[in-house]
Design an enzyme around this catalytic site. Structure first.
Site, PDB file in Angstrom:
ATOM      1  N   THR A  20      13.654 -66.754 -34.027  1.00 20.36           N
ATOM      2  CA  THR A  20      14.201 -68.096 -33.899  1.00 20.36           C
ATOM      3  C   THR A  20      14.859 -68.027 -32.559  1.00 20.36           C
ATOM      4  OG1 THR A  20      14.473 -68.345 -36.264  1.00 20.36           O
ATOM      5  CG2 THR A  20      15.990 -69.616 -34.906  1.00 20.36           C
TER       6      THR A  20
ATOM      7  N   ASN B  80       9.962 -69.919 -37.686  1.00 18.57           N
ATOM      8  CA  ASN B  80      10.285 -68.976 -38.752  1.00 18.57           C
ATOM      9  C   ASN B  80       9.961 -67.552 -38.295  1.00 18.57           C
ATOM     10  OD1 ASN B  80      11.427 -68.131 -41.092  1.00 18.57           O
ATOM     11  ND2 ASN B  80       9.650 -68.482 -42.367  1.00 18.57           N
TER      12      ASN B  80
ATOM     13  N   ASP C   9      10.469 -70.412 -46.343  1.00 18.12           N
ATOM     14  CA  ASP C   9      11.918 -70.582 -46.571  1.00 18.12           C
ATOM     15  C   ASP C   9      12.217 -71.271 -47.904  1.00 18.12           C
ATOM     16  OD1 ASP C   9      12.852 -69.263 -44.384  1.00 18.12           O
ATOM     17  OD2 ASP C   9      13.300 -71.039 -43.197  1.00 18.12           O
TER      18      ASP C   9
ATOM     19  N   SER D 143      19.006 -71.247 -42.712  1.00 20.53           N
ATOM     20  CA  SER D 143      20.279 -70.591 -42.381  1.00 20.53           C
ATOM     21  C   SER D 143      20.694 -70.902 -40.944  1.00 20.53           C
ATOM     22  CB  SER D 143      20.139 -69.071 -42.513  1.00 20.53           C
ATOM     23  OG  SER D 143      19.764 -68.733 -43.823  1.00 20.53           O
TER      24      SER D 143
ATOM     25  N   GLY E  44      17.793 -64.964 -36.516  1.00 22.54           N
ATOM     26  CA  GLY E  44      18.068 -63.816 -37.382  1.00 22.54           C
ATOM     27  C   GLY E  44      17.935 -64.114 -38.864  1.00 22.54           C
ATOM     28  N   GLY E  45      17.271 -65.247 -39.208  1.00 24.78           N
ATOM     29  CA  GLY E  45      17.078 -65.539 -40.629  1.00 24.78           C
ATOM     30  C   GLY E  45      18.416 -65.595 -41.345  1.00 24.78           C
TER      31      GLY E  45
HETATM   32  O1  DON Z   1      15.608 -71.588 -41.058  1.00 26.47           O
HETATM   33  C1  DON Z   1      15.804 -70.415 -41.289  1.00 26.47           C
HETATM   34  O2  DON Z   1      16.822 -69.982 -41.782  1.00 26.47           O
HETATM   35  C2  DON Z   1      14.737 -69.407 -40.879  1.00 26.47           C
HETATM   36  N1  DON Z   1      13.456 -70.040 -40.839  1.00 26.47           N
HETATM   37  C3  DON Z   1      15.110 -68.824 -39.560  1.00 26.47           C
HETATM   38  C4  DON Z   1      14.127 -67.792 -39.109  1.00 26.47           C
HETATM   39  C5  DON Z   1      14.696 -66.850 -38.144  1.00 26.47           C
HETATM   40  O3  DON Z   1      15.825 -66.924 -37.745  1.00 26.47           O
HETATM   41  C6  DON Z   1      13.826 -65.770 -37.691  1.00 26.47           C
HETATM   42  N2  DON Z   1      14.502 -64.997 -36.717  1.00 26.47           N
HETATM   43  N3  DON Z   1      14.986 -64.189 -36.262  1.00 26.47           N
END
Ligand code: DON
Length: 566
Positions: free
Chosen positions: A376, A396, A418, A448, A468-469
């Site tokens: 991200t 994602n 997600d 997130s 960072g998910g």
């Molecule tokens: O929206 C979200 O929380 C995830 N799709 C974010 C994905 C993400 O941060 C991947 N990265 N490092």
């Protein structure tokens, strides 16, 4: 299952100076500017964005230029085939937020990622034509521009178009990532090869041109929203989806709309924190965790100590348990926002906090009350009038589903992962969910992403956010605590190593050098499981202090911070 297949693997954390005890005075390694500042993963995009501001554009104009440039320069996460969230402070002091998160197609259904035996199949939600939500980035950037921009859209897209047409030199880290992908099946690889060197591996010494993406960007510059959501670009997406067994239709694209939402606001030690509300969980969790921590003197407990790590982890554990049950798209699920953000509720949740013992996640449920590689990227900007922009955007996983729509250069997201494909089955970030985040037609999947602004007495103070998910929220939390509680310079606050807990898996995850060996021993004695991992987050931030803007590029990923003076 490997819960973190796409984490920011292998990104190296540069060692920064240790906490010096100085109070906001040390700005070493931050870039200074008084008229404008930007921090992102794209040095080229930043140069274009600063040019926009220098020629009279505001921070939204610059963000539009940078957003489209990221789609060209940082295909890992920059995108037009994905989605994101923007939190913006206007020069008047008003704060607004725009949800341009992807939506499930109208034909999506609850069990679409289950195989014949009823088990969730991550291949379908991550790497198939079913993996993509209806993209929101183009509508989002255009809507921001329509309401707050000051320059013609075509001018703002011109730098991205030029980068795609003339080609760009890619970063060494990207060369390695592209070549890693070249060994795997997928149309992304085919596209890289077609556009570049006829199948040879990248060396990083050639200009990488993306003529098809340039054509799509030109169409958006000429036709605006219709250039992406109707016409030949939309038809190409719908055609490829139907060819490959996806559900996204022309009608889904035509009907996509980003939504203005009330930003989530909380106060912490005299600062106002403004962040993204549902369908992101970021703002609410930041508020919950800060509410749980505020009664404690974190600075005195001491950065990096076992006592502080334990305390923060226990607050995180409780907030993430709530996330799994109570949070989802507010258009489909009644999110108890006021309750979750209530200070008394937070204090209640911490009543069973034991300074000596870890709570076991399996013995901790979400709160109840009677009435009821990863990649991200985050970019931060500020202009001469104090207009602050925080945008987090994503496909994602790194390079999304790796599907490129033929003829368009558009790399598609795999955001459908997600959603909670099945209660109790973790997604790629190990996050659990239930009814609130089940798949429904046209629903937005829980996120997130946490683009965040901090103000003090109405004046700009900090702009931050991260990829960072699931670790995005705790990354933003740590940047805020590092500045406010630990008196770090913004460079230290962003560069310091990080740790994370998300209820399940019931373990403290920690990046390189985040916790010293004796701290780890003490945490283990309290009953914590420990899980070392790669560096966490990429929090490109700006601090506003002493009449200047201090920009920092997180050292965990390439890019730059760039400013200019009056
Ligand atoms: O929206 C979200 O929380 C995830 N799709 C974010 C994905 C993400 O941060 C991947 N990265 N490092």
């Amino acid at each position: 299952m490997n819960a973190f297949p796409n984490a920011l693997v292998g990104l190296c954390l540069l060692a920064l100076s240790a906490y010096s005890g100085s109070s906001f005075s040390a700005h070493q390694s931050a870039v200074r500017g008084t008229a404008g500042m930007v921090s992102s993963t794209s040095a080229l995009g930043n140069e274009a964005a600063i040019e926009v501001m220098k020629s009279g554009g505001n921070a939204i104009d610059a963000a539009v230029t940078l957003g489209f440039a990221l789609a060209v320069t940082y295909p890992e996460a920059g995108n037009i085939g994905g989605g994101g969230f923007a939190v913006v402070r206007l020069p008047s002091g008003e704060v607004v937020s725009l949800d341009h998160r992807e939506r499930a197609p109208a034909a999506a259904y609850r069990d679409m990622f289950l195989d014949e035996s009823g088990n969730a199949d991550a291949k379908l939600s991550l790497n198939s034509h079913l993996a993509s939500g209806v993209p929101g980035t183009v509508d989002g950037l255009l809507k921001l521009h329509e309401r707050y921009g000051s320059k013609p859209l075509a001018d703002l897209l011109a730098p991205a178009i030029e980068m795609a047409e003339q080609g760009i030199m890619i970063e060494p880290e990207q060369v390695a990532r592209f070549n890693r992908l070249a060994g795997k099946p997928g149309q992304w690889v085919a596209t890289v090869e077609k556009f570049s060197r006829g199948g040879e591996a990248f060396t990083g010494r050639e200009r990488w041109k993306q003529p098809l993406l340039a054509r799509t960007l030109r169409e958006i510059a000429a036709e605006g929203r219709q250039g992406f959501y109707e016409g030949w670009v939309a038809e190409s997406i719908a055609r490829e989806m139907s060819r490959g067994g996806g559900l996204m239709s022309l009608d889904d694209l035509k009907r996509y709309e980003s939504v203005w939402r009330d930003p989530v606001r909380t106060s912490y030690r005299g600062y106002d924190i403004w962040s993204m509300g549902p369908p992101s969980s970021g703002g609410i969790l930041i508020a919950q965790i800060l509410n749980m921590l505020e009664p404690f003197n974190l600075g005195a407990i001491g950065w990096g100590s076992a006592r502080l790590t334990h305390l923060v982890v226990e607050a995180e554990r409780r907030a993430y348990a709530d996330r799994s049950v109570h949070l989802g798209d507010p258009d489909f699920w009644e999110v108890p926002t006021a309750k979750l953000m209530d200070v008394n509720y937070a204090r209640e949740r911490m009543k069973d906090f034991d300074p000596e013992r870890a709570t076991l996640s399996r013995e901790l449920a979400a709160g109840q009350w009677a009435d009821e590689s990863e990649d991200t990227t985050h970019y931060s900007l500020i202009d001469k009038d104090g207009m602050m922009v925080a945008i987090t955007t994503t496909l994602n996983s790194s390079f999304g589903s790796q599907l490129v729509i033929p003829g368009t250069g558009i790399l598609m997201n795999n955001e459908m992962d997600d959603f909670s494909a099945q209660p109790g089955v973790p997604n790629q970030f190990g996050l659990l969910g239930a009814e609130a985040n089940a798949i429904q037609p046209m629903k937005r999947m829980l996120s997130s992403m946490t683009p965040t602004l901090v103000t003090r007495d109405g004046a700009p103070f900090l702009i931050t956010g991260s990829p960072g998910g699931s670790t995005i929220i705790t990354t933003v939390l740590q940047v805020i605590m590092n500045v406010i509680d630990h008196g770090m310079s913004v460079a230290e606050a962003v560069g310091s190593p990080r740790f994370h807990h998300q209820w399940f898996p019931d373990a403290i995850q920690f990046g390189p050098r985040a916790l010293s060996p004796d701290t780890l021993d003490l945490l283990q004695e309290k009953g914590h499981q420990l899980r070392p991992r790669s560096a966490i987050g990429d929090a490109n931030s700006i601090l506003i202090k002493d009449g200047a803007y201090w920009g920092v590029k997180d050292p965990r990923e390439f890019g730059s911070a760039l400013g200019y003076d009056r």
